[in-house]
Design an enzyme around this catalytic site. Structure first.
Site, PDB file in Angstrom:
ATOM      1  N   GLU A 133       0.850  -1.252  -0.068  1.00  0.00           N
ATOM      2  CA  GLU A 133       0.020   0.059  -0.135  1.00  0.00           C
ATOM      3  C   GLU A 133       0.865   1.169   0.002  1.00  0.00           C
ATOM      4  O   GLU A 133       1.937   1.215   0.451  1.00  0.00           O
ATOM      5  CB  GLU A 133      -0.763   0.146   1.225  1.00  0.00           C
ATOM      6  CG  GLU A 133      -1.878  -0.826   1.176  1.00  0.00           C
ATOM      7  CD  GLU A 133      -2.809  -0.840   2.335  1.00  0.00           C
ATOM      8  OE1 GLU A 133      -2.568  -0.039   3.453  1.00  0.00           O
ATOM      9  OE2 GLU A 133      -4.271  -1.395   2.510  1.00  0.00           O
ATOM     10  N   CYS A 157       7.359  -6.568  15.735  1.00  0.00           N
ATOM     11  CA  CYS A 157       6.747  -5.840  16.664  1.00  0.00           C
ATOM     12  C   CYS A 157       5.349  -6.433  17.165  1.00  0.00           C
ATOM     13  O   CYS A 157       4.343  -6.511  16.176  1.00  0.00           O
ATOM     14  CB  CYS A 157       6.601  -4.347  16.383  1.00  0.00           C
ATOM     15  SG  CYS A 157       8.324  -3.892  15.771  1.00  0.00           S
ATOM     16  N   CYS A 160       2.019  -4.437  15.916  1.00  0.00           N
ATOM     17  CA  CYS A 160       2.000  -4.363  14.427  1.00  0.00           C
ATOM     18  C   CYS A 160       1.488  -5.161  13.416  1.00  0.00           C
ATOM     19  O   CYS A 160       2.116  -6.478  13.787  1.00  0.00           O
ATOM     20  CB  CYS A 160       3.414  -3.844  13.894  1.00  0.00           C
ATOM     21  SG  CYS A 160       3.305  -3.353  12.004  1.00  0.00           S
ATOM     22  N   CYS A 392      -0.793   4.706   8.200  1.00  0.00           N
ATOM     23  CA  CYS A 392       0.422   4.399   7.788  1.00  0.00           C
ATOM     24  C   CYS A 392       1.005   3.152   8.649  1.00  0.00           C
ATOM     25  O   CYS A 392       0.497   3.128   9.895  1.00  0.00           O
ATOM     26  CB  CYS A 392       1.463   5.461   8.039  1.00  0.00           C
ATOM     27  SG  CYS A 392       1.123   7.007   6.894  1.00  0.00           S
TER      28      CYS A 392
HETATM   29  N1  SAH Z   1       9.216  -0.281  10.306  1.00  0.00           N
HETATM   30  C1  SAH Z   1       9.440   1.048  10.477  1.00  0.00           C
HETATM   31  C2  SAH Z   1       8.604   1.950   9.629  1.00  0.00           C
HETATM   32  C3  SAH Z   1       6.973   1.345   9.402  1.00  0.00           C
HETATM   33  S1  SAH Z   1       5.930   1.398  10.740  1.00  0.00           S
HETATM   34  C4  SAH Z   1       9.242   1.570  12.095  1.00  0.00           C
HETATM   35  O1  SAH Z   1       8.849   0.507  12.731  1.00  0.00           O
HETATM   36  O2  SAH Z   1       9.465   2.515  12.437  1.00  0.00           O
HETATM   37  C5  SAH Z   1       5.492   3.052  11.070  1.00  0.00           C
HETATM   38  C6  SAH Z   1       5.106   3.444  12.270  1.00  0.00           C
HETATM   39  O3  SAH Z   1       3.630   2.913  12.715  1.00  0.00           O
HETATM   40  C7  SAH Z   1       5.910   2.966  13.136  1.00  0.00           C
HETATM   41  O4  SAH Z   1       6.088   3.862  14.347  1.00  0.00           O
HETATM   42  C8  SAH Z   1       5.097   1.848  13.968  1.00  0.00           C
HETATM   43  O5  SAH Z   1       5.540   1.475  15.008  1.00  0.00           O
HETATM   44  C9  SAH Z   1       3.669   2.391  13.843  1.00  0.00           C
HETATM   45  N2  SAH Z   1       2.587   1.237  13.841  1.00  0.00           N
HETATM   46  C10 SAH Z   1       2.775   0.230  13.431  1.00  0.00           C
HETATM   47  N3  SAH Z   1       1.629  -0.713  13.785  1.00  0.00           N
HETATM   48  C11 SAH Z   1       0.716   0.173  14.250  1.00  0.00           C
HETATM   49  C12 SAH Z   1      -0.518   0.335  14.889  1.00  0.00           C
HETATM   50  N4  SAH Z   1      -1.199  -0.690  14.856  1.00  0.00           N
HETATM   51  N5  SAH Z   1      -1.056   1.440  15.473  1.00  0.00           N
HETATM   52  C13 SAH Z   1      -0.414   2.518  15.472  1.00  0.00           C
HETATM   53  N6  SAH Z   1       0.765   2.542  15.056  1.00  0.00           N
HETATM   54  C14 SAH Z   1       1.310   1.568  14.236  1.00  0.00           C
HETATM   55 FE1  SF4 Z   2       7.922  -3.139  13.539  1.00  0.00          FE
HETATM   56 FE2  SF4 Z   2       5.738  -3.073  11.981  1.00  0.00          FE
HETATM   57 FE3  SF4 Z   2       7.980  -1.384  11.720  1.00  0.00          FE
HETATM   58 FE4  SF4 Z   2       8.201  -3.880  10.970  1.00  0.00          FE
HETATM   59  S1  SF4 Z   2       6.739  -2.370  10.214  1.00  0.00           S
HETATM   60  S2  SF4 Z   2       9.676  -2.515  12.270  1.00  0.00           S
HETATM   61  S3  SF4 Z   2       6.852  -5.020  12.545  1.00  0.00           S
HETATM   62  S4  SF4 Z   2       6.592  -1.615  13.296  1.00  0.00           S
END
Ligand code: SAH
Ligand code: SF4
Length: 417
Positions: A133, A157, A160, A392
């Site tokens: 996306e 994570c 996520c 995002c």
């Molecule tokens: N992998 C990178 C970038 C993509 S995630 C990272 O983790 O930084 C972009 C952001 O969205 C990150 O801060 C991540 O922790 C957050 N994120 C992921 N899943 C989420 C969720 N379910 N609710 C809110 N934020 C979320």
């Molecule tokens: Fe963690 Fe999701 Fe970011 Fe991957 S995309 S590093 S699982 S928050």
């Protein structure tokens, strides 16, 4: 309070100390098509492309400059429009290369103008393509494009949704730049467009896509080379020309590559912190077991070019009863003392099967007050395009219903927008 849910396999294994829980191996290779696309290629790669069609070395620099303009200023989608390049050279290029972008399989437009594109990328086998996306978020003074770096993610994570997917593969530079190309195509955001678009030609300050955030699917610092090459194309002043100060790379904390991002790319950095103590961060962001908080913050302190005008953004997802206490807020501002920082509080966006809830709005407000009183402005990242579920960093099923809690948080946020 630390939540370690041993019924959740990833966390149970994390507690048991399996490294595979920290990182997944890519499962699929990228198989280049027979005729590769020129989109996303660096100047050096374009010079090689000219070499393959027999252009002598002394001419290549000038040819690359012409092609660069057609690709990245005019957004050409066909070789025919490249009138400054001779017909013979155009035909030779077309015999070996394409101008293909990622295929758009769905476009959704939110009432607030947010747009989301579902893009289809080739898989290792034709039967199994991949979807990523890309989201465009217009605001009064800017338009931000949220770009993906991987199909799935190397990391796990626990809050996520992308983290629960098996990593399928890294995106190529062409597929990363291709997301920006698709957005500009769909928005009619090229200078003196080479093909009919939906809008007027847009120059300089009229641009719609002004900012890029690497915050879509994937961990950009686990696909370092491709992300670097792509961002150098996107920020090139003779082409797409989005300044490095308007590009933000978000990482969950791949410490060794933070310094490389600073020296080899030079874009703005965002760090997904989410917890102020290692025991909690180990469960939220298992990579923390490899690179704990003090190492991560040291890498942040050393990030080149930091100043009050060039700060690191620390992202902090608000998880009810997990990381949202006032003590956590106070510890957060203590921890970041001395680092030129912005703090983005992100309301947790639940997904089916997730083990967390979004903090109550009142708690988010109390938390943000502590952060605000410590001198950090506008700390809550307001989710946009919620009617098309365009947040995002995660994929949400379009049919999924918003929870009552989420609706409440949304209403409150709409009021403060
Ligand atoms: N992998 C990178 C970038 C993509 S995630 C990272 O983790 O930084 C972009 C952001 O969205 C990150 O801060 C991540 O922790 C957050 N994120 C992921 N899943 C989420 C969720 N379910 N609710 C809110 N934020 C979320
Ligand atoms: Fe963690 Fe999701 Fe970011 Fe991957 S995309 S590093 S699982 S928050």
């Amino acid at each position: 309070m630390t939540i370690l849910n041993l019924a959740f396999p990833a966390q149970a294994a994390a507690a048991a100390g399996f490294d595979s829980v920290i990182e997944k191996a890519p499962l699929e290779r990228y198989v280049a098509p027979e005729r590769p696309s020129l989109v996303g290629m660096s100047r050096a790669a374009l010079a090689d492309a000219f070499a393959t069609i027999g252009i002598p070395e002394r001419e290549r620099r000038m040819r690359v400059q012409q092609l660069w303009h057609w690709l990245y200023v005019r957004g050409a989608t066909s070789f025919d429009v490249m009138t400054s390049i001779s017909k013979t050279v155009r035909t030779a290029l077309e015999d070996r290369f394409t101008l293909a972008r990622p295929e758009v399989v769905a476009e959704q437009i939110s009432v607030d103008g947010t747009r989301k594109w579902l893009l289809r990328l080739p898989g290792e086998t034709a039967e199994r393509p991949h979807d990523v996306e890309c989201v465009y978020i217009p605001e009064t003074d800017r338009g931000t494009l949220c770009v993906s770096s991987q199909v799935g993610c190397t990391l796990n994570c626990s809050f996520c949704h992308t983290g629960t997917q098996r990593l399928v593969r890294n995106l190529t530079p062409g597929e990363i730049v291709g997301q920006v190309m698709v957005a500009r195509d769909r928005l009619g955001d090229w200078s003196a467009p080479a093909a009919p678009t939906q809008g007027e030609a847009r120059e300089g300050s009229n641009r719609l896509v002004t900012n890029i955030v690497m915050m879509g699917m994937g961990e950009p610092l686990y696909n370092f080379g491709a992300v670097r090459d792509a961002l150098l194309v996107v920020s090139d002043g003779d082409g797409i020309g989005i300044s490095k100060r308007r590009i933000t790379l978000s990482t969950s904390g791949v410490v060794p590559n933070i310094a490389r991002a600073g020296s080899e790319i030079g874009v703005m950095l965002a760090v997904s912190l989410h917890a102020v103590r290692d025991d909690l961060r180990n469960t939220l962001v298992p990579l923390n077991r490899k690179y704990p908080i003090h190492e991560l913050l040291q890498a942040c302190r050393n990030y080149p070019g930091l100043s009050n005008a060039r700060r690191i953004t620390f992202e902090y997802v608000m998880l009810k009863g997990v990381n949202d206490s006032i003590a956590d807020a106070k510890a957060l501002v203590r921890l970041l003392k001395g680092i030129p920082a912005k703090i983005n509080l992100i309301p947790f966006n639940p997904w089916p099967g997730s083990h967390y809830e979004c903090s109550d709005w009142e708690q988010i407000e109390k938390f943000s007050e502590v952060v605000f009183n410590a001198g950090y402005a506008s700390p809550v990242r307001t989710p946009r395009g919620r009617d098309i579920l365009a947040a995002c960093g995660q994929l949400k099923s379009a049919t999924e219903k918003l929870s009552a809690r989420e609706r409440l948080a949304l209403r409150a946020m709409a009021m403060t927008d």
